[in-house]
Design a protein around this motif. Structure first.
Motif, PDB file in Angstrom:
ATOM      1  N   ALA A 114       7.743  -3.958  11.147  1.00 48.47           N
ATOM      2  CA  ALA A 114       8.596  -5.770  11.357  1.00 48.47           C
ATOM      3  C   ALA A 114       9.641  -5.383  10.885  1.00 48.47           C
ATOM      4  CB  ALA A 114       7.680  -6.692  11.119  1.00 48.47           C
ATOM      5  N   PHE A 115       9.655  -4.442   9.139  1.00 44.02           N
ATOM      6  CA  PHE A 115      10.604  -4.465   8.385  1.00 44.02           C
ATOM      7  C   PHE A 115      12.409  -3.541   9.280  1.00 44.02           C
ATOM      8  CE2 PHE A 115      12.901  -2.336   5.192  1.00 44.02           C
ATOM      9  CZ  PHE A 115      13.436  -3.204   4.278  1.00 44.02           C
ATOM     10  N   ALA A 116      11.391  -2.171   9.691  1.00 46.52           N
ATOM     11  CA  ALA A 116      12.508  -1.603   9.777  1.00 46.52           C
ATOM     12  C   ALA A 116      12.982  -1.637  10.838  1.00 46.52           C
ATOM     13  CB  ALA A 116      11.437  -0.247  10.522  1.00 46.52           C
ATOM     14  N   ALA A 117      12.327  -2.802  12.153  1.00 45.58           N
ATOM     15  CA  ALA A 117      13.277  -3.160  12.676  1.00 45.58           C
ATOM     16  C   ALA A 117      14.634  -4.358  12.948  1.00 45.58           C
ATOM     17  CB  ALA A 117      12.257  -4.431  14.071  1.00 45.58           C
ATOM     18  N   ASP A 118      14.452  -4.328  11.628  1.00 49.06           N
ATOM     19  CA  ASP A 118      15.953  -5.325  11.070  1.00 49.06           C
ATOM     20  C   ASP A 118      16.113  -5.226   9.072  1.00 49.06           C
ATOM     21  OD1 ASP A 118      18.145  -6.860  10.278  1.00 49.06           O
ATOM     22  OD2 ASP A 118      17.096  -8.538  12.010  1.00 49.06           O
ATOM     23  N   PRO A 119      16.071  -3.734   9.110  1.00 44.69           N
ATOM     24  CA  PRO A 119      15.843  -3.865   7.089  1.00 44.69           C
ATOM     25  C   PRO A 119      16.532  -4.683   6.423  1.00 44.69           C
ATOM     26  CG  PRO A 119      16.144  -1.988   8.132  1.00 44.69           C
ATOM     27  CD  PRO A 119      16.180  -2.752   9.283  1.00 44.69           C
ATOM     28  N   ALA A 120      17.947  -4.650   7.000  1.00 39.70           N
ATOM     29  CA  ALA A 120      18.669  -5.650   6.452  1.00 39.70           C
ATOM     30  C   ALA A 120      18.826  -7.176   6.102  1.00 39.70           C
ATOM     31  CB  ALA A 120      20.563  -5.852   6.819  1.00 39.70           C
ATOM     32  N   ASP A 166       0.667  -1.420   0.154  1.00 40.52           N
ATOM     33  CA  ASP A 166      -0.054   0.279   0.062  1.00 40.52           C
ATOM     34  C   ASP A 166       0.926   0.986  -0.425  1.00 40.52           C
ATOM     35  OD1 ASP A 166      -1.897   2.257   0.530  1.00 40.52           O
ATOM     36  OD2 ASP A 166      -2.636   0.996   1.732  1.00 40.52           O
ATOM     37  N   PRO A 167       0.258   2.060  -0.888  1.00 45.94           N
ATOM     38  CA  PRO A 167       1.696   3.657  -0.561  1.00 45.94           C
ATOM     39  C   PRO A 167       1.943   4.017  -0.029  1.00 45.94           C
ATOM     40  CG  PRO A 167       0.009   3.433  -2.719  1.00 45.94           C
ATOM     41  CD  PRO A 167      -0.080   2.164  -2.430  1.00 45.94           C
ATOM     42  N   ARG A 168       0.874   3.992   1.578  1.00 45.25           N
ATOM     43  CA  ARG A 168       0.556   4.960   2.781  1.00 45.25           C
ATOM     44  C   ARG A 168       1.675   4.277   3.468  1.00 45.25           C
ATOM     45  NH1 ARG A 168      -5.678   4.472   3.310  1.00 45.25           N
ATOM     46  NH2 ARG A 168      -5.063   2.236   2.758  1.00 45.25           N
ATOM     47  N   PHE A 169       2.260   3.207   3.366  1.00 45.17           N
ATOM     48  CA  PHE A 169       3.177   2.391   4.602  1.00 45.17           C
ATOM     49  C   PHE A 169       3.927   2.616   4.099  1.00 45.17           C
ATOM     50  CE2 PHE A 169      -1.237   1.159   5.487  1.00 45.17           C
ATOM     51  CZ  PHE A 169      -1.724   1.844   6.458  1.00 45.17           C
ATOM     52  N   TRP A 170       4.811   3.235   3.993  1.00 47.78           N
ATOM     53  CA  TRP A 170       6.684   2.868   3.169  1.00 47.78           C
ATOM     54  C   TRP A 170       7.711   3.266   4.036  1.00 47.78           C
ATOM     55  CZ3 TRP A 170       9.026   7.506   2.977  1.00 47.78           C
ATOM     56  CH2 TRP A 170       8.991   8.437   3.777  1.00 47.78           C
ATOM     57  N   LEU A 171       9.147   2.805   3.398  1.00 41.76           N
ATOM     58  CA  LEU A 171      10.325   2.913   4.117  1.00 41.76           C
ATOM     59  C   LEU A 171      10.907   3.265   3.285  1.00 41.76           C
ATOM     60  CD1 LEU A 171      11.317   3.075   7.050  1.00 41.76           C
ATOM     61  CD2 LEU A 171      11.737   1.412   6.698  1.00 41.76           C
ATOM     62  N   VAL A 172      11.638   4.339   3.213  1.00 48.29           N
ATOM     63  CA  VAL A 172      13.654   3.843   2.229  1.00 48.29           C
ATOM     64  C   VAL A 172      14.233   3.825   3.678  1.00 48.29           C
ATOM     65  CG1 VAL A 172      14.652   6.070   1.524  1.00 48.29           C
ATOM     66  CG2 VAL A 172      12.383   6.168   1.304  1.00 48.29           C
ATOM     67  N   ALA A 173      14.429   2.555   2.911  1.00 43.31           N
ATOM     68  CA  ALA A 173      15.792   1.859   3.655  1.00 43.31           C
ATOM     69  C   ALA A 173      16.582   1.165   2.749  1.00 43.31           C
ATOM     70  CB  ALA A 173      15.479   0.773   4.267  1.00 43.31           C
ATOM     71  N   GLY A 174      18.439   2.049   3.588  1.00 40.07           N
ATOM     72  CA  GLY A 174      19.770   1.731   2.079  1.00 40.07           C
ATOM     73  C   GLY A 174      19.074   2.189   0.630  1.00 40.07           C
ATOM     74  N   GLN A 175      18.480   4.118   0.181  1.00 37.75           N
ATOM     75  CA  GLN A 175      18.638   4.232  -0.723  1.00 37.75           C
ATOM     76  C   GLN A 175      17.873   3.689  -1.620  1.00 37.75           C
ATOM     77  OE1 GLN A 175      18.711   7.983  -0.980  1.00 37.75           O
ATOM     78  NE2 GLN A 175      20.112   7.556   1.325  1.00 37.75           N
ATOM     79  N   ARG A 176      16.329   2.843  -1.227  1.00 37.39           N
ATOM     80  CA  ARG A 176      15.501   2.208  -1.695  1.00 37.39           C
ATOM     81  C   ARG A 176      14.416   1.972  -1.675  1.00 37.39           C
ATOM     82  NH1 ARG A 176      19.404   2.237  -4.893  1.00 37.39           N
ATOM     83  NH2 ARG A 176      20.474   1.055  -5.521  1.00 37.39           N
ATOM     84  N   LEU A 177      13.301   2.504  -2.309  1.00 39.69           N
ATOM     85  CA  LEU A 177      11.037   2.247  -2.214  1.00 39.69           C
ATOM     86  C   LEU A 177      11.617   0.917  -1.755  1.00 39.69           C
ATOM     87  CD1 LEU A 177       9.191   4.416  -1.142  1.00 39.69           C
ATOM     88  CD2 LEU A 177       8.648   3.943  -3.624  1.00 39.69           C
ATOM     89  N   PHE A 178      10.579   0.953  -0.410  1.00 38.52           N
ATOM     90  CA  PHE A 178       9.701  -0.346   0.626  1.00 38.52           C
ATOM     91  C   PHE A 178       8.268   0.266   0.552  1.00 38.52           C
ATOM     92  CE2 PHE A 178      14.190  -1.253   1.077  1.00 38.52           C
ATOM     93  CZ  PHE A 178      14.248  -2.250   0.334  1.00 38.52           C
ATOM     94  N   LEU A 179       7.521  -0.676  -0.296  1.00 41.42           N
ATOM     95  CA  LEU A 179       5.803  -0.696   0.203  1.00 41.42           C
ATOM     96  C   LEU A 179       5.398  -2.132   1.251  1.00 41.42           C
ATOM     97  CD1 LEU A 179       4.649   0.836  -2.619  1.00 41.42           C
ATOM     98  CD2 LEU A 179       5.198   2.005  -1.439  1.00 41.42           C
ATOM     99  N   PHE A 180       4.293  -1.423   2.205  1.00 45.91           N
ATOM    100  CA  PHE A 180       3.912  -2.075   3.044  1.00 45.91           C
ATOM    101  C   PHE A 180       2.581  -2.727   2.992  1.00 45.91           C
ATOM    102  CE2 PHE A 180       7.960  -1.043   4.009  1.00 45.91           C
ATOM    103  CZ  PHE A 180       8.860  -2.077   4.530  1.00 45.91           C
ATOM    104  N   GLY A 181       2.116  -3.965   3.844  1.00 44.79           N
ATOM    105  CA  GLY A 181       0.974  -4.051   3.483  1.00 44.79           C
ATOM    106  C   GLY A 181      -0.410  -3.277   3.986  1.00 44.79           C
ATOM    107  N   GLY A 182       0.757  -2.917   5.715  1.00 49.49           N
ATOM    108  CA  GLY A 182      -0.041  -2.124   6.681  1.00 49.49           C
ATOM    109  C   GLY A 182       1.186  -1.915   7.897  1.00 49.49           C
TER     110      GLY A 182
END
Length: 167
Positions: free
Chosen positions: A142-148, A120-136
């Motif tokens: 959970a991803f932000a806790a350990d993106p690598a 969902d484009p409203r739930f997002w995070l830029v990590a490692g200079q890349r865009l990630f979209l999430f379902g919620g």
């Protein structure tokens, strides 16, 4: 048959008809949700818009999801992308692999499990200079806790998962 009995039977038929329509509508919604998640890039099946018409570059430049404008569109990877301005459009076309969402816009925590769930484009995070979209939010957190770890596991599973998605 009495008038009361006829009225009850009429209501039963009406209720059965409404239940049937509700069931068909729910089946249609389920099929539409499934259809939206059987492509290699998450895009609206009716409009062809990628990531709901949000500007993928705005996540980087404005640090927020902003809806793009029809005046600034580009076709890339089988979808229509919208942008806030010509500059964002030019940045994206020069480097779609950087500005486009990773894993085709699918939730990376689910991709890491081997499942394709549209982000969902409203739930997002830029990590490692890349865009990630999430379902919620739960998945994003959970991803932000350990993106690598999630990114590594998703990258390992993505090629196999991609083969199961329509071309």
């Amino acid at each position: 048959m009495t008038a009361q009995r006829q009225e009850r039977n009429g209501r039963r038929r009406q209720n059965a008809f409404i239940a049937l329509l509700s069931g068909l509508a729910m089946a249609g919604i389920a099929l539409a949700a499934h259809a939206a998640t059987t492509e290699r890039l998450v895009a609206d099946r009716y409009t062809g818009l990628a990531i709901g018409g949000f500007d993928p570059v705005a996540y980087f430049t404005d640090a927020q999801p902003l809806v793009g404008q029809a005046a600034f569109e580009a076709a890339e990877a089988g979808a229509i992308w919208r942008f806030r301005n010509e500059g964002n459009r030019a940045f994206f076309l020069a480097h779609p692999e950087i500005y486009g969402p990773q894993f085709g816009g699918y939730d990376p925590t689910d991709v890491a499990r081997g499942v394709a769930v549209a982000g969902d484009p409203r739930f997002w995070l830029v990590a490692g200079q890349r865009l990630f979209l999430f379902g919620g939010a739960k998945s994003r957190d959970a991803f932000a806790a350990d993106p690598a770890r999630f990114a590594r596991e998703a990258r390992q599973r993505w090629p196999g998962l991609q083969e199961t998605l329509a071309r």
